[in-house]
Motif scaffolding. Structure first.
Motif, PDB file in Angstrom:
ATOM      1  N   PHE A  74       7.464 -11.824 -20.835  1.00 57.72           N
ATOM      2  CA  PHE A  74       6.200 -12.420 -20.398  1.00 57.72           C
ATOM      3  C   PHE A  74       5.043 -11.538 -20.894  1.00 57.72           C
ATOM      4  O   PHE A  74       4.968 -11.265 -22.083  1.00 57.72           O
ATOM      5  N   THR A  75       4.157 -11.079 -20.026  1.00 57.84           N
ATOM      6  CA  THR A  75       3.039 -10.241 -20.468  1.00 57.84           C
ATOM      7  C   THR A  75       3.341  -8.748 -20.340  1.00 57.84           C
ATOM      8  O   THR A  75       2.432  -7.918 -20.437  1.00 57.84           O
ATOM      9  N   GLY A  76       4.596  -8.419 -20.116  1.00 60.48           N
ATOM     10  CA  GLY A  76       5.027  -7.041 -20.279  1.00 60.48           C
ATOM     11  C   GLY A  76       4.899  -6.098 -19.110  1.00 60.48           C
ATOM     12  O   GLY A  76       5.049  -4.882 -19.280  1.00 60.48           O
ATOM     13  N   TYR A  77       4.661  -6.618 -17.884  1.00 58.66           N
ATOM     14  CA  TYR A  77       4.498  -5.703 -16.749  1.00 58.66           C
ATOM     15  C   TYR A  77       5.808  -4.997 -16.416  1.00 58.66           C
ATOM     16  O   TYR A  77       5.837  -3.778 -16.212  1.00 58.66           O
ATOM     17  N   SER A  78       6.900  -5.744 -16.368  1.00 61.99           N
ATOM     18  CA  SER A  78       8.193  -5.122 -16.068  1.00 61.99           C
ATOM     19  C   SER A  78       8.635  -4.220 -17.213  1.00 61.99           C
ATOM     20  O   SER A  78       9.226  -3.156 -16.982  1.00 61.99           O
ATOM     21  N   THR A  79       8.351  -4.628 -18.443  1.00 61.73           N
ATOM     22  CA  THR A  79       8.673  -3.782 -19.597  1.00 61.73           C
ATOM     23  C   THR A  79       7.952  -2.448 -19.493  1.00 61.73           C
ATOM     24  O   THR A  79       8.535  -1.381 -19.746  1.00 61.73           O
ATOM     25  N   LEU A  80       6.688  -2.503 -19.138  1.00 59.04           N
ATOM     26  CA  LEU A  80       5.893  -1.286 -18.967  1.00 59.04           C
ATOM     27  C   LEU A  80       6.493  -0.407 -17.886  1.00 59.04           C
ATOM     28  O   LEU A  80       6.616   0.813 -18.059  1.00 59.04           O
ATOM     29  N   ALA A  81       6.892  -1.024 -16.776  1.00 54.99           N
ATOM     30  CA  ALA A  81       7.491  -0.256 -15.681  1.00 54.99           C
ATOM     31  C   ALA A  81       8.773   0.434 -16.137  1.00 54.99           C
ATOM     32  O   ALA A  81       9.018   1.607 -15.816  1.00 54.99           O
ATOM     33  N   LEU A  82       9.595  -0.276 -16.881  1.00 52.56           N
ATOM     34  CA  LEU A  82      10.851   0.303 -17.368  1.00 52.56           C
ATOM     35  C   LEU A  82      10.590   1.397 -18.401  1.00 52.56           C
ATOM     36  O   LEU A  82      11.256   2.438 -18.396  1.00 52.56           O
ATOM     37  N   ALA A  83       9.625   1.164 -19.285  1.00 53.49           N
ATOM     38  CA  ALA A  83       9.296   2.172 -20.291  1.00 53.49           C
ATOM     39  C   ALA A  83       8.771   3.450 -19.640  1.00 53.49           C
ATOM     40  O   ALA A  83       9.059   4.561 -20.101  1.00 53.49           O
ATOM     41  N   LEU A  84       8.007   3.300 -18.570  1.00 53.50           N
ATOM     42  CA  LEU A  84       7.505   4.476 -17.853  1.00 53.50           C
ATOM     43  C   LEU A  84       8.644   5.232 -17.172  1.00 53.50           C
ATOM     44  O   LEU A  84       8.537   6.441 -16.930  1.00 53.50           O
ATOM     45  N   GLY A  85       9.743   4.532 -16.865  1.00 51.19           N
ATOM     46  CA  GLY A  85      10.867   5.166 -16.187  1.00 51.19           C
ATOM     47  C   GLY A  85      11.865   5.813 -17.105  1.00 51.19           C
ATOM     48  O   GLY A  85      12.680   6.628 -16.660  1.00 51.19           O
ATOM     49  N   THR A  86      11.820   5.481 -18.384  1.00 54.62           N
ATOM     50  CA  THR A  86      12.754   6.092 -19.313  1.00 54.62           C
ATOM     51  C   THR A  86      12.183   7.394 -19.860  1.00 54.62           C
ATOM     52  O   THR A  86      11.037   7.754 -19.593  1.00 54.62           O
TER      53      THR A  86
ATOM     54  N   ALA B 262      -1.062  -3.700 -23.705  1.00 55.26           N
ATOM     55  CA  ALA B 262      -0.883  -2.871 -22.511  1.00 55.26           C
ATOM     56  C   ALA B 262       0.042  -1.695 -22.792  1.00 55.26           C
ATOM     57  O   ALA B 262      -0.221  -0.567 -22.343  1.00 55.26           O
ATOM     58  N   TRP B 263       1.125  -1.943 -23.514  1.00 50.59           N
ATOM     59  CA  TRP B 263       2.044  -0.842 -23.828  1.00 50.59           C
ATOM     60  C   TRP B 263       1.336   0.245 -24.643  1.00 50.59           C
ATOM     61  O   TRP B 263       1.537   1.437 -24.398  1.00 50.59           O
ATOM     62  N   ALA B 264       0.518  -0.184 -25.591  1.00 49.17           N
ATOM     63  CA  ALA B 264      -0.219   0.792 -26.409  1.00 49.17           C
ATOM     64  C   ALA B 264      -1.208   1.578 -25.548  1.00 49.17           C
ATOM     65  O   ALA B 264      -1.312   2.804 -25.663  1.00 49.17           O
ATOM     66  N   ALA B 265      -1.910   0.877 -24.659  1.00 52.95           N
ATOM     67  CA  ALA B 265      -2.889   1.546 -23.808  1.00 52.95           C
ATOM     68  C   ALA B 265      -2.228   2.547 -22.872  1.00 52.95           C
ATOM     69  O   ALA B 265      -2.821   3.575 -22.521  1.00 52.95           O
ATOM     70  N   ALA B 266      -0.979   2.265 -22.464  1.00 54.18           N
ATOM     71  CA  ALA B 266      -0.252   3.164 -21.563  1.00 54.18           C
ATOM     72  C   ALA B 266       0.470   4.279 -22.310  1.00 54.18           C
ATOM     73  O   ALA B 266       1.059   5.165 -21.680  1.00 54.18           O
ATOM     74  N   GLY B 267       0.446   4.230 -23.635  1.00 52.87           N
ATOM     75  CA  GLY B 267       1.081   5.278 -24.428  1.00 52.87           C
ATOM     76  C   GLY B 267       2.594   5.174 -24.517  1.00 52.87           C
ATOM     77  O   GLY B 267       3.266   6.174 -24.786  1.00 52.87           O
TER      78      GLY B 267
ATOM     79  N   GLU C  65       0.811  -1.217   0.000  1.00 49.26           N
ATOM     80  CA  GLU C  65       0.000   0.000   0.000  1.00 49.26           C
ATOM     81  C   GLU C  65       0.844   1.267   0.000  1.00 49.26           C
ATOM     82  O   GLU C  65       0.352   2.348  -0.344  1.00 49.26           O
ATOM     83  N   GLN C  66       2.110   1.157   0.385  1.00 49.95           N
ATOM     84  CA  GLN C  66       2.984   2.330   0.418  1.00 49.95           C
ATOM     85  C   GLN C  66       3.527   2.683  -0.966  1.00 49.95           C
ATOM     86  O   GLN C  66       4.059   3.773  -1.171  1.00 49.95           O
ATOM     87  N   ALA C  67       3.429   1.733  -1.889  1.00 50.10           N
ATOM     88  CA  ALA C  67       3.897   2.001  -3.249  1.00 50.10           C
ATOM     89  C   ALA C  67       2.883   2.862  -3.998  1.00 50.10           C
ATOM     90  O   ALA C  67       1.695   2.890  -3.662  1.00 50.10           O
ATOM     91  N   GLU C  68       3.364   3.575  -5.005  1.00 45.01           N
ATOM     92  CA  GLU C  68       2.456   4.325  -5.864  1.00 45.01           C
ATOM     93  C   GLU C  68       1.424   3.364  -6.435  1.00 45.01           C
ATOM     94  O   GLU C  68       1.768   2.290  -6.930  1.00 45.01           O
ATOM     95  N   PRO C  69       0.137   3.682  -6.360  1.00 45.33           N
ATOM     96  CA  PRO C  69      -0.891   2.725  -6.786  1.00 45.33           C
ATOM     97  C   PRO C  69      -0.810   2.424  -8.279  1.00 45.33           C
ATOM     98  O   PRO C  69      -0.382   3.271  -9.076  1.00 45.33           O
ATOM     99  N   PRO C  70      -1.214   1.217  -8.673  1.00 42.24           N
ATOM    100  CA  PRO C  70      -1.187   0.869 -10.098  1.00 42.24           C
ATOM    101  C   PRO C  70      -2.186   1.690 -10.900  1.00 42.24           C
ATOM    102  O   PRO C  70      -3.248   2.077 -10.394  1.00 42.24           O
ATOM    103  N   THR C  71      -1.829   1.944 -12.122  1.00 38.30           N
ATOM    104  CA  THR C  71      -2.730   2.650 -13.024  1.00 38.30           C
ATOM    105  C   THR C  71      -3.820   1.698 -13.507  1.00 38.30           C
ATOM    106  O   THR C  71      -3.763   0.484 -13.288  1.00 38.30           O
ATOM    107  N   THR C  72      -4.799   2.241 -14.196  1.00 37.40           N
ATOM    108  CA  THR C  72      -5.862   1.409 -14.759  1.00 37.40           C
ATOM    109  C   THR C  72      -5.286   0.384 -15.724  1.00 37.40           C
ATOM    110  O   THR C  72      -5.705  -0.782 -15.741  1.00 37.40           O
ATOM    111  N   VAL C  73      -4.316   0.796 -16.523  1.00 36.22           N
ATOM    112  CA  VAL C  73      -3.674  -0.119 -17.471  1.00 36.22           C
ATOM    113  C   VAL C  73      -2.951  -1.237 -16.731  1.00 36.22           C
ATOM    114  O   VAL C  73      -3.042  -2.415 -17.101  1.00 36.22           O
ATOM    115  N   GLN C  74      -2.239  -0.894 -15.673  1.00 33.58           N
ATOM    116  CA  GLN C  74      -1.531  -1.908 -14.906  1.00 33.58           C
ATOM    117  C   GLN C  74      -2.491  -2.876 -14.233  1.00 33.58           C
ATOM    118  O   GLN C  74      -2.254  -4.088 -14.213  1.00 33.58           O
TER     119      GLN C  74
END
Length: 230
Positions: free
Chosen positions: A76-88, A110-115, A23-32
């Motif tokens: 896999f289904t791209g969750y870590s990829t999405l996290a890394l892409a959001l950080g770059t 998911a990547w497309a939905a997250a932009g 709960e202390q982490a930034e909450p997941p987005t709708t896409v996540q």
């Protein structure tokens, strides 16, 4: 080593404490959240998805070092990829390697939905072959290994030279549900144990193992200043 073992400070995560930490982490987005649910629907394979708090950490680390060139082994289904892409940065790129078009098709949606689809370069095929085809010089700011465990050492040896001085190398599942700690470990746990020993002995990096999820190794590639001080 005895003194270290006698003074543990790591808190055992009972379910209520684990939930509190999440709960202390930034909450997941709708896409996540949608990606978590779609991955969960895969059944037993869903355990390969990193937990959300680990994804938050990946995003934070990428931002902290200003990573523009990232490589990931195991999509896999791209969750870590999405996290890394959001950080770059918007002009950054994440090269991610996997074998499965079925799982990565979920990732691409998911990547497309997250932009961030334009920041991701998915390469399907044998990861070791993909890595061998990359430039030999250090071009990556951050790499993340989360794939087949027997190949971890091979991936490590291929990637350390390709990370810039001061860049980060991350490896997931380095505790392997605690099995890697046992000297008589077998199978994947034995492969992880061998990998951990290789990282610990590698003077090209400075590394620490974090008790995040199933264990995360965080290693920084040494630069010329480190060598001068050693």
């Amino acid at each position: 080593m005895t003194a270290l073992a006698d003074t543990p400070k790591t808190v055992l995560l009972a379910p209520v404490l684990h939930r509190y930490m999440q709960e202390q982490a930034e909450p997941p987005t709708t896409v996540q959240l949608d990606l978590i649910e779609r991955t969960r629907a895969l059944g037993g394979h869903a355990q390969m998805q990193i937990p959300h708090e680990q994804g938050v950490l990946l995003t934070l680390l990428a931002r902290l070092i200003g990573a523009r060139r990232i490589l990931e082994v195991g999509t896999f289904t791209g969750y870590s990829t999405l996290a890394l892409a959001l950080g770059t940065t918007p002009d950054g790129r994440v090269i991610t390697c996997d074998l499965s078009s079925e799982w990565t098709d979920i990732a691409k949606e998911a990547w497309a939905a997250a932009g961030v689809a334009d920041r991701v370069d998915l390469r399907l095929g044998d990861a070791a072959e993909t890595l061998r085809a990359l430039p030999d010089e250090p071009v990556f700011d951050l790499v993340f290994i989360d794939a087949d465990k027997p190949s971890y050492v091979d991936y490590w040896e291929q990637l350390v030279p390709r990370v810039r001085p001061g860049g980060l190398l991350l490896a997931d599942n380095v505790l392997y549900a605690g099995e890697a700690a046992h000297s008589q470990a077998t199978g994947n746990a034995a492969s992880i144990r061998a990998f951990n020993q290789r990282v610990q002995a590698d003077d090209r990096v400075e590394a620490v193992m974090l008790p995040v999820a199933d264990g995360l190794t965080l290693a920084r590639k040494r630069d010329s200043r480190d060598r001068e001080q050693s």
